[in-house]
Enzyme design. Structure first.
Site, short mmCIF file in Angstrom:
data_model
loop_
_atom_site.label_atom_id
_atom_site.label_comp_id
_atom_site.label_asym_id
_atom_site.label_seq_id
_atom_site.Cartn_x
_atom_site.Cartn_y
_atom_site.Cartn_z
N LYS A 26 31.80 1.53 -45.07
CA LYS A 26 31.67 0.11 -45.40
C LYS A 26 32.18 -0.20 -46.80
CE LYS A 26 27.96 -1.24 -42.25
NZ LYS A 26 26.60 -1.75 -42.13
N LYS B 236 33.93 2.56 -32.35
CA LYS B 236 32.67 2.17 -31.72
C LYS B 236 32.60 0.66 -31.60
CE LYS B 236 29.51 1.51 -35.58
NZ LYS B 236 28.26 1.76 -36.26
N LYS C 263 30.01 -5.40 -34.39
CA LYS C 263 30.23 -6.84 -34.59
C LYS C 263 31.41 -7.12 -35.50
CE LYS C 263 26.23 -6.52 -37.59
NZ LYS C 263 25.51 -5.37 -37.03
P1 TYM Z 1 22.29 -2.07 -36.30
O1 TYM Z 1 21.78 -3.44 -36.20
O2 TYM Z 1 23.63 -1.85 -36.92
O3 TYM Z 1 22.31 -1.39 -34.86
C1 TYM Z 1 21.19 -1.49 -34.01
C2 TYM Z 1 21.15 -0.33 -33.02
O4 TYM Z 1 22.28 -0.36 -32.14
C3 TYM Z 1 22.91 0.92 -32.13
N1 TYM Z 1 24.35 0.74 -31.91
C4 TYM Z 1 25.07 1.36 -30.98
N2 TYM Z 1 24.73 2.26 -30.04
C5 TYM Z 1 25.71 2.70 -29.21
N3 TYM Z 1 26.99 2.29 -29.29
C6 TYM Z 1 27.38 1.39 -30.22
N4 TYM Z 1 28.65 0.96 -30.28
C7 TYM Z 1 26.39 0.88 -31.13
N5 TYM Z 1 26.43 0.01 -32.15
C8 TYM Z 1 25.17 -0.09 -32.62
C9 TYM Z 1 22.59 1.51 -33.49
O5 TYM Z 1 22.71 2.90 -33.47
C10 TYM Z 1 21.17 1.04 -33.69
O6 TYM Z 1 20.26 1.89 -33.01
N6 TYM Z 1 20.31 0.92 -39.55
C11 TYM Z 1 19.92 0.44 -38.22
C12 TYM Z 1 18.81 -0.57 -38.28
C13 TYM Z 1 17.53 0.00 -38.79
C14 TYM Z 1 16.73 0.98 -38.14
C15 TYM Z 1 15.61 1.20 -39.00
C16 TYM Z 1 16.84 1.69 -36.96
C17 TYM Z 1 16.91 -0.33 -39.95
N7 TYM Z 1 15.76 0.38 -40.07
C18 TYM Z 1 14.62 2.10 -38.67
C19 TYM Z 1 15.85 2.60 -36.64
C20 TYM Z 1 14.75 2.80 -37.49
C21 TYM Z 1 21.18 -0.11 -37.55
O7 TYM Z 1 22.12 0.53 -37.38
O8 TYM Z 1 21.16 -1.35 -37.15
#
Ligand code: TYM
Length: 332
Positions: free
Chosen positions: A112, A195, A198
């Protein structure tokens, strides 16, 4: 019941198919076997610039999509991260036992910050994984269902928990990532080497829960494939088709080899047409239910207030122990 924690960022109007398959689908199936905490991580989302008005809308919209997908607020604890101050407070303590080099090795930060440039990269983005560790450790979490992209953050969380425990005494449960192979990583439909995210290059590669049925079906039918004819799973050489098979398999709970058999001798067009039906059939009703829930924001806020209260009770207790171990004097 063992404790489970997970969260997603409210950084757009809609969750996408990667979020749904990689996380939400597992959240729903696990909520009854665990004491589950599901969080809308608004503190995380402001590590990149957000419009305040839009953030408020997206936060409710994200919570509505959780519920619409099957998260039951009476079965688990559903809440907004900023409603529970202990998250930010524990993050500060954990940041003080995190090495600068250790945080610098997080690949998501490296990706990022390379994309934004040094000046547009916030310190919050750098400490993002520490806040994530705080989220998880506050609740005595054992399992964290996430996608593959979060594996390294989970490793950091485990390292920080062990470090704190060994320096200051047993305090935290060491959590484990739950990343089922089939749902671990969903790829962009137009660039199947990347992957699904958004920040997709082309909107056509990104399937959103809140999209209309027609838009979703069109995106699936226009997915990039290859010039062969065989429908089989080979991520190295057939990234597009393999991604479609993964999506199909996850949404219908059918093993990939079974799908390969089912589509032996048939064309890519057949696969895409059927998959479009499957995806629309899955996401369409979720979108409609989410829209219904959003018609009554007061009721949604009421559910989130209850969640915040339940989460606060647990989180405050952990934070109190942590403050005590660190050597802070308790306020009287
Ligand atoms: P975020 O909002 O970026 O993603 C949310 C969840 O979606 C999964 N994900 C995917 N899984 C499979 N294929 C994809 N293309 C894909 N894109 C997104 C992510 O792995 C995630 O599970 N940092 C975390 C948010 C967070 C969190 C936490 C998660 C904050 N605190 C504590 C677990 C525990 C995240 O990536 O959000």
């Amino acid at each position: 019941r063992p404790v489970l924690f997970s969260g997603m960022q409210p950084s757009s109007e809609s969750l996408h198919l990667g979020n749904y398959i990689g996380a939400l689908l597992n959240w729903v199936s696990m909520q009854r076997d665990f004491t589950a905490f599901y969080c809308v991580v608004d503190l995380h989302s402001i590590t990149v610039a957000q419009d305040p008005q839009q953030l408020r809308a997206n936060t409710r919209q994200t919570a509505a999509q959780y519920i619409a997908a099957g998260i039951d607020p009476s079965e688990c604890t559903l809440f907004i991260q900023s409603h529970v101050p202990a998250h930010a407070e524990l993050a500060w303590v954990l940041s003080s036992i995190t090495g600068f080099g250790e945080a610098s090795r997080m690949t998501q930060f490296k990706d990022k910050s390379a994309r934004y440039g040094t000046d547009a990269t916030s310190v919050g983005l750098f400490t993002y994984p520490v806040l994530m560790a705080a989220d998880i450790l506050l609740y005595g979490t054992e399992k964290v269902p996430v996608g593959e992209d979060q594996r390294q953050h989970l490793e950091l969380t485990r390292d920080l928990a062990s470090r704190f425990n060994s320096r200051l005494g047993q305090t935290f449960v060491i959590p484990e990532a739950h990343i089922p192979k089939a749902s671990a990583k969903i790829y962009d439909l137009q660039t199947p080497e990347a992957k699904m995210s958004k920040s997709a290059v082309s909107p056509a590669g990104l399937v959103n829960i809140m999209d209309s049925d027609a838009v979703t079906a069109k995106k699936i039918r226009s997915a990039v494939t290859d010039t062969e004819r065989e429908i089989h799973f080979d991520p190295e050489n057939k990234a597009g088709i393999s991604n479609l098979l993964s999506i199909y398999s996850s949404l219908t709970d059918t093993a990939v080899p079974t799908l390969e058999e089912q589509y032996a001798g048939r064309g890519y067009g057949d696969l895409k047409k059927d998959l479009a039906d499957v995806v629309v059939g899955t996401l369409g009703p979720i979108r409609d239910r989410a829209l219904e829930l959003l018609e009554d924001p007061a009721e949604l806020d009421r559910l989130l207030d209850i969640g915040a209260e339940k989460a606060t009770a647990v989180a405050e207790r952990t934070l109190e122990t942590v403050y005590d171990r660190v050597g802070f004097i308790r306020r009287r």
